[in-house]
Scaffold this motif. Structure first.
Motif, short mmCIF file in Angstrom:
data_model
loop_
_atom_site.label_atom_id
_atom_site.label_comp_id
_atom_site.label_asym_id
_atom_site.label_seq_id
_atom_site.Cartn_x
_atom_site.Cartn_y
_atom_site.Cartn_z
N GLY A 181 38.52 23.83 28.84
CA GLY A 181 37.83 24.50 29.93
C GLY A 181 36.16 23.73 30.10
N LEU A 182 35.91 24.16 28.56
CA LEU A 182 34.30 23.82 28.89
C LEU A 182 33.83 21.95 28.16
CD1 LEU A 182 31.70 24.02 27.10
CD2 LEU A 182 32.56 24.15 24.98
N GLY A 183 34.99 21.08 28.03
CA GLY A 183 35.44 20.27 28.27
C GLY A 183 35.07 19.53 29.54
N VAL A 184 36.37 20.09 30.27
CA VAL A 184 36.20 19.72 32.08
C VAL A 184 35.23 19.76 32.58
CG1 VAL A 184 38.17 20.06 33.81
CG2 VAL A 184 39.58 20.60 31.80
N ALA A 185 34.82 21.13 32.75
CA ALA A 185 32.97 21.95 33.11
C ALA A 185 32.52 20.23 32.71
CB ALA A 185 32.99 23.12 32.71
N MET A 186 32.49 20.00 31.61
CA MET A 186 30.71 18.90 31.32
C MET A 186 31.63 17.77 31.55
SD MET A 186 30.83 20.40 26.52
CE MET A 186 29.73 19.16 26.85
N GLY A 187 32.67 17.25 31.95
CA GLY A 187 32.97 16.67 32.75
C GLY A 187 32.56 16.10 33.97
N GLU A 188 33.45 17.30 34.48
CA GLU A 188 32.78 16.76 35.81
C GLU A 188 31.15 17.36 36.31
OE1 GLU A 188 35.25 20.09 37.53
OE2 GLU A 188 37.19 19.17 36.93
N GLY A 189 30.77 18.18 35.55
CA GLY A 189 29.08 18.01 35.78
C GLY A 189 28.59 19.59 35.59
N ASN A 190 29.69 20.19 35.88
CA ASN A 190 29.80 21.78 36.54
C ASN A 190 29.23 22.38 34.98
OD1 ASN A 190 30.20 24.75 37.39
ND2 ASN A 190 31.77 24.35 37.79
N MET A 191 28.09 22.74 34.56
CA MET A 191 27.19 23.12 33.93
C MET A 191 27.08 25.00 34.36
SD MET A 191 25.84 20.84 31.79
CE MET A 191 27.38 19.92 32.72
N SER A 192 27.27 25.85 34.93
CA SER A 192 27.51 27.04 34.88
C SER A 192 29.06 27.48 34.40
CB SER A 192 27.46 27.48 36.81
OG SER A 192 27.50 28.65 36.87
N GLU A 193 29.99 26.70 34.74
CA GLU A 193 30.66 26.84 34.31
C GLU A 193 30.74 26.77 32.65
OE1 GLU A 193 34.81 28.16 33.95
OE2 GLU A 193 33.61 28.37 35.69
N ALA A 194 30.68 25.05 32.25
CA ALA A 194 30.91 25.06 31.01
C ALA A 194 29.58 26.04 30.34
CB ALA A 194 29.60 23.67 30.55
N LYS A 195 28.93 26.95 30.96
CA LYS A 195 28.22 27.96 30.16
C LYS A 195 28.70 29.24 29.73
CE LYS A 195 23.16 26.24 31.94
NZ LYS A 195 22.11 26.11 32.74
N PHE A 196 29.20 29.46 30.75
CA PHE A 196 29.91 30.34 30.58
C PHE A 196 31.28 30.27 29.81
CE2 PHE A 196 33.81 32.54 32.97
CZ PHE A 196 33.80 33.55 32.54
N ARG A 197 31.82 29.03 29.77
CA ARG A 197 32.85 28.83 28.86
C ARG A 197 32.35 29.36 27.13
NH1 ARG A 197 38.71 28.95 31.07
NH2 ARG A 197 38.37 28.29 33.07
#
Length: 277
Positions: free
Chosen positions: A109-125
């Motif tokens: 999920g962290l990798g997907v969020a980073m690839g999609e530019g969703n930093m909020s989700e990346a921080k949560f993961r």
């Protein structure tokens, strides 16, 4: 009514684990056969393995000495932890769409969020991963303390873990702090359990499935026989599947506002306290 359902499913889980333990221990004591035409070195290995399984059976029944006695057999302990892991994975995915005890999913999920530019989700993961990692660090730190030099640190971890689960249950589901606390509790519990079981991982199934496939292949090729490690992997896989099914039933039958994770944490605590490595 909801409390009754929660107690019912908790009792069902314990009964299933007890039935699985008795059947798998019986398989473990009979799964090793020693052909008469094997070479002497191979015969010796099989004899050693048979002797070890007999010793495990003695330990299960009470042992010949105080050091061998166990309240909870290692096979039952590992199977129980796997069943609780499966139940927890399903409950977390159904309720939060996130795995609190399986970091592979969160890393993806962290990798997907980073690839999609969703930093909020990346921080949560990343916070979930960091929380789980912190739990493992705490488990190792408790083990190294002077009061835990007798290798009974899991008895110290038990009340701490159930306390974290209870606190997390009081936080509403829409708060991310709830999942962060749950991840820390799972990290604490499974780092302790894996260490107590000498490295056997009970919350992830890929390694056990790989081991089981290799064992079946070897058995078909008559190059070797099932050993106690194979039986353990089979028991963990079966228990994990049962736990997943039970988790789905609990999710459908029990109100989400009920302290489900507190009950799961209490079962973890009982297993950790009763187990003697």
């Amino acid at each position: 009514w909801h409390a009754y359902l929660m107690m019912k499913y908790s009792c069902m889980l314990l009964c299933l684990l007890l039935a699985l333990e008795s059947s798998v221990v019986a398989v473990a004591t009979t799964s090793l056969s020693i052909p008469r035409n094997e070479a002497a070195p191979q015969l010796t290995r099989k004899q050693e393995e048979t002797s070890r399984i007999k010793n495990d059976a003695l330990a299960y029944k009470g042992g010949e000495s105080f050091d061998q006695r166990r309240i909870v057999h290692p096979l039952f302990f590992s199977s129980s932890m796997a069943a609780l892991a499966g139940c927890s994975h399903v409950l977390c995915m159904k309720r939060f769409e996130v795995y609190a005890a399986m970091m592979t999913g969160n890393i993806i999920g962290l990798g997907v969020a980073m690839g999609e530019g969703n930093m909020s989700e990346a921080k949560f993961r990343l916070s979930l991963i960091g929380s789980f990692f912190t739990g493992t660090l705490c488990a190792r730190s408790l083990e190294s303390r002077s009061l835990c030099t007798d290798k009974q640190h899991h008895k110290v971890v038990a009340p701490i873990a159930v306390g974290i689960f209870a606190i997390a249950d009081r936080i509403p589901d829409n708060h991310k702090k709830k999942l962060i606390l749950l991840s820390a509790a799972y990290g604490l519990v499974y780092a302790t359990a894996n260490r107590t079981l000498n490295g056997t991982i009970t919350q992830l199934m890929t390694g056990h499935l790989t081991k089981l496939g290799a064992a079946i292949s070897d058995r078909v090729g008559n190059s070797r026989f099932f050993n106690y490690g194979t039986v353990t992997s089979l028991s963990i896989l079966a228990s994990f599947t049962i736990g997943c099914a039970l988790g789905a039933r609990i999710f459908m039958a029990v109100d989400q506002e009920k302290p489900i994770f507190t009950i799961i944490g209490a079962i973890y605590a009982v297993l950790l306290i009763l187990f003697r490595g």
